[in-house]
Scaffold this active site. Sequence first.
Site, short mmCIF file in Angstrom:
data_model
loop_
_atom_site.label_atom_id
_atom_site.label_comp_id
_atom_site.label_asym_id
_atom_site.label_seq_id
_atom_site.Cartn_x
_atom_site.Cartn_y
_atom_site.Cartn_z
N ARG A 51 0.83 -1.20 0.00
CA ARG A 51 0.00 0.00 0.00
C ARG A 51 0.87 1.25 0.00
O ARG A 51 1.99 1.24 0.51
CB ARG A 51 -0.94 0.01 1.20
CG ARG A 51 -0.22 0.01 2.54
CD ARG A 51 -1.17 -0.18 3.71
NE ARG A 51 -2.10 0.93 3.83
CZ ARG A 51 -3.04 1.00 4.77
NH1 ARG A 51 -3.17 0.02 5.66
NH2 ARG A 51 -3.86 2.03 4.83
N ASP A 53 0.49 5.56 0.92
CA ASP A 53 -0.37 6.50 1.63
C ASP A 53 -0.89 7.60 0.70
O ASP A 53 -0.42 7.78 -0.43
CB ASP A 53 0.41 7.15 2.78
CG ASP A 53 0.75 6.17 3.88
OD1 ASP A 53 -0.03 5.22 4.09
OD2 ASP A 53 1.80 6.36 4.53
N TYR A 111 12.03 2.61 -3.09
CA TYR A 111 11.35 3.90 -2.99
C TYR A 111 12.36 5.01 -3.24
O TYR A 111 13.55 4.87 -2.91
CB TYR A 111 10.76 4.10 -1.59
CG TYR A 111 9.47 3.37 -1.33
CD1 TYR A 111 8.24 3.98 -1.57
CD2 TYR A 111 9.47 2.07 -0.83
CE1 TYR A 111 7.05 3.32 -1.31
CE2 TYR A 111 8.28 1.40 -0.58
CZ TYR A 111 7.08 2.03 -0.82
OH TYR A 111 5.90 1.37 -0.58
N ARG A 199 9.59 7.63 4.86
CA ARG A 199 9.45 9.06 5.14
C ARG A 199 10.14 9.46 6.45
O ARG A 199 10.70 10.56 6.56
CB ARG A 199 7.96 9.43 5.19
CG ARG A 199 7.31 9.37 3.80
CD ARG A 199 5.79 9.32 3.88
NE ARG A 199 5.25 10.47 4.58
CZ ARG A 199 3.98 10.57 4.95
NH1 ARG A 199 3.12 9.57 4.71
NH2 ARG A 199 3.55 11.63 5.59
#
Length: 253
Positions: A51, A53, A111, A199
């Site tokens: 998933r 965000d 990422y 993050r």
Amino acid sequence: MQNIKCTIAYDGSTFSGSQIQPQARTVQGEVEKVLKKMHKDKPIRIYPSGRTDAGVHALGQVFHFKTDLTIPETGWHKALQSLLPRDIQIKQVRFVEDTFHARFSALDKEYRYIVLNTEEPDLFRRNFTYHSAFTYDIEKMQAACKVLEGEHDFTSFASTKSTVTGDKIRTIYEISCHRINKEVRFSVRGSGFLQHMVRIIVGTLLDIGCGNIPADELTHILEAKDREKAGITIPPEGLYLWEVNYEKETDNT
């Protein structure tokens, strides 16, 4: 039944995340709406690699689904792209073995995070980068990246709202940090990630780069297993799910 693997890109700006939610616009919801239409109102569930965000983008998200429709790969590609909204793009469609699973067959994920490091923000990139005018010590951040590589308990780098059960041990294969023109770019490749983990990692590295957190504190932050010890959870706009890697022989061609 045919097992189909799809690689997609999406602009996460107007989505409430990738995972389906009631009364919210999501990537999964838009894709399943199209598949339901193609299957004459029969619900089709897709299974993503993971998933993302709200506000997070993807260049290489992957999902799979099973279908009894006899459409060639090129036909699936054209049909899905013509029916999906403009902020979702079909990159690739492949027939794969029944054993393939977008999440459980993944070897690793990458990422990337983009920081626009300029004096003034760019109005037209506000949804796709994180703006910061601070001066960053790139070499100090690069050295800190090496501390995070390997297998660690990343509790300090996970959201306190995470619903993960069991341990929070993950393996980071590689983290890099580079300045490219007016951007500071981060790349994180690992076996899997906790909620907000990338993050928080980037937020902590930026705090180290501008001197808010001493570089030698990073090992202690990992060992503390305490979210309060790490840096901020940096905003989602600069984050991209870049690529999900699989064994090449999963393609059923």
